[in-house]
Design a protein around this motif. Sequence first.
Motif, PDB file in Angstrom:
ATOM      1  N   TYR A  35       0.918  -1.372  -0.095  1.00 29.59           N
ATOM      2  CA  TYR A  35      -0.120   0.046  -0.180  1.00 29.59           C
ATOM      3  C   TYR A  35       1.024   1.359  -0.237  1.00 29.59           C
ATOM      4  O   TYR A  35       2.017   1.148   0.562  1.00 29.59           O
ATOM      5  CB  TYR A  35      -0.909   0.167   1.194  1.00 29.59           C
ATOM      6  N   GLY A  40      -4.610  12.839   2.478  1.00 29.09           N
ATOM      7  CA  GLY A  40      -6.003  12.861   2.164  1.00 29.09           C
ATOM      8  C   GLY A  40      -6.476  11.685   1.353  1.00 29.09           C
ATOM      9  O   GLY A  40      -7.643  11.743   0.719  1.00 29.09           O
ATOM     10  N   HIS A  41      -5.443  10.646   1.158  1.00 28.39           N
ATOM     11  CA  HIS A  41      -6.016   9.392   0.297  1.00 28.39           C
ATOM     12  C   HIS A  41      -6.146   8.259   1.086  1.00 28.39           C
ATOM     13  O   HIS A  41      -6.377   7.453   0.626  1.00 28.39           O
ATOM     14  CB  HIS A  41      -4.892   9.446  -0.773  1.00 28.39           C
ATOM     15  N   GLY A  42      -5.633   8.273   2.380  1.00 30.32           N
ATOM     16  CA  GLY A  42      -5.454   7.015   3.138  1.00 30.32           C
ATOM     17  C   GLY A  42      -4.560   6.226   2.708  1.00 30.32           C
ATOM     18  O   GLY A  42      -3.609   6.398   2.009  1.00 30.32           O
ATOM     19  N   LEU A  43      -4.806   4.793   2.807  1.00 30.88           N
ATOM     20  CA  LEU A  43      -4.107   3.735   2.316  1.00 30.88           C
ATOM     21  C   LEU A  43      -4.698   3.129   0.894  1.00 30.88           C
ATOM     22  O   LEU A  43      -5.631   2.859   0.909  1.00 30.88           O
ATOM     23  CB  LEU A  43      -3.779   2.553   3.331  1.00 30.88           C
ATOM     24  N   ARG A  44      -3.859   3.339  -0.140  1.00 32.60           N
ATOM     25  CA  ARG A  44      -4.235   2.648  -1.467  1.00 32.60           C
ATOM     26  C   ARG A  44      -3.731   1.556  -1.934  1.00 32.60           C
ATOM     27  O   ARG A  44      -2.187   1.596  -1.769  1.00 32.60           O
ATOM     28  CB  ARG A  44      -4.091   3.742  -2.465  1.00 32.60           C
ATOM     29  N   GLU A  59      -5.107  -0.920  -6.870  1.00 36.91           N
ATOM     30  CA  GLU A  59      -6.004   0.528  -7.540  1.00 36.91           C
ATOM     31  C   GLU A  59      -4.892   1.404  -8.119  1.00 36.91           C
ATOM     32  O   GLU A  59      -5.339   1.883  -9.039  1.00 36.91           O
ATOM     33  CB  GLU A  59      -6.417   1.233  -6.075  1.00 36.91           C
ATOM     34  N   GLN A  99     -11.043 -10.510   5.651  1.00 42.86           N
ATOM     35  CA  GLN A  99     -10.518  -9.605   6.405  1.00 42.86           C
ATOM     36  C   GLN A  99     -10.606  -9.609   7.750  1.00 42.86           C
ATOM     37  O   GLN A  99     -10.303  -8.917   8.797  1.00 42.86           O
ATOM     38  CB  GLN A  99     -11.040  -8.313   6.129  1.00 42.86           C
TER      39      GLN A  99
ATOM     40  N   PHE B  87      -8.920   4.293  10.886  1.00 35.49           N
ATOM     41  CA  PHE B  87      -9.302   4.174   9.424  1.00 35.49           C
ATOM     42  C   PHE B  87     -10.432   2.771   9.359  1.00 35.49           C
ATOM     43  O   PHE B  87     -10.227   1.848  10.304  1.00 35.49           O
ATOM     44  CB  PHE B  87      -8.180   3.658   8.626  1.00 35.49           C
ATOM     45  N   ALA B  89     -12.362   0.111   6.943  1.00 35.08           N
ATOM     46  CA  ALA B  89     -12.071  -0.399   5.830  1.00 35.08           C
ATOM     47  C   ALA B  89     -12.694  -1.565   5.377  1.00 35.08           C
ATOM     48  O   ALA B  89     -13.495  -2.167   6.311  1.00 35.08           O
ATOM     49  CB  ALA B  89     -10.443  -1.011   5.881  1.00 35.08           C
ATOM     50  N   PHE B 100      -9.462   1.208   2.285  1.00 33.65           N
ATOM     51  CA  PHE B 100      -9.618   1.946   3.495  1.00 33.65           C
ATOM     52  C   PHE B 100     -10.130   3.327   3.170  1.00 33.65           C
ATOM     53  O   PHE B 100     -10.181   3.995   2.214  1.00 33.65           O
ATOM     54  CB  PHE B 100      -8.216   2.308   3.712  1.00 33.65           C
ATOM     55  N   GLY B 101     -10.711   3.997   4.230  1.00 31.35           N
ATOM     56  CA  GLY B 101     -11.266   5.461   4.196  1.00 31.35           C
ATOM     57  C   GLY B 101      -9.827   6.283   4.434  1.00 31.35           C
ATOM     58  O   GLY B 101      -8.876   5.580   4.544  1.00 31.35           O
ATOM     59  N   THR B 102     -10.222   7.566   4.473  1.00 29.13           N
ATOM     60  CA  THR B 102      -9.076   8.464   4.481  1.00 29.13           C
ATOM     61  C   THR B 102      -8.862   8.829   5.719  1.00 29.13           C
ATOM     62  O   THR B 102      -7.646   9.427   5.962  1.00 29.13           O
ATOM     63  CB  THR B 102      -9.548   9.876   3.736  1.00 29.13           C
TER      64      THR B 102
END
Lengths: 114, 110
Positions: A35, A40-44, A59, A99, B87, B89, B100-102
Amino acid sequence: DAGITQSPRHKVTETGTPVTLRCHQTENHRYMYWYRQDPGHGLRLIHYSYGVKDTDKGEVSDGYSVSRSKTEDFLLTLESATSSQTSVYFCAISESSGQGDGYTFGSGTRLTVV
Amino acid sequence: GQSLEQPSEVTAVEGAIVQINCTYQTSGFYGLSWYQQHDGGAPTFLSYNALDGLEETGRFSSFLSRSDSYGYLLLQELQMKDSASYFCAVYGGATNKLIFGTGTLLAVQP
């Protein structure tokens, strides 16, 4: 008790150079993830792996590649680093694909591309 | 598409109770997770709700309403060490992996 370690912890590199980040686990978990975290984007999710030599895109995979030749190691390569790839990179592992058990994250690699 | 919304910041005083809300939109919903991240640290798993209702773990509780696509994290008896980002998720997105959310930055004041 670090079951997951990332290296290096910090790195500064120049635009256009290749960079490889390493994630090493001692938990023998099947699933591994990369990740990136930006304000402002969190974890991507960039890429993930569901076994040795089995990987898939997340993503935000453009400009990144991964390899997993052993259960314990998951490498993330920035083929030609750009300033937009300045970020904190986290590796995570999980025992199952669901999860419910949660992901375990490494301490992160702070990458700066100048 | 898939999205999660949570407040960007919440402030509370030591000893109080605070609730952090999360609304989500995703296909193939399996459950809602919560993670805590202290400044400069790794995210750590707090809780997971697959079914409606409240799950309690010590001072932290997490709630899910699948019909409302909504959940929250409840922190009781706040301590200074609870100051962190939280967070939510969910499983979703094209990859069907954790999204995840921000994040919500919780500041606990004395």
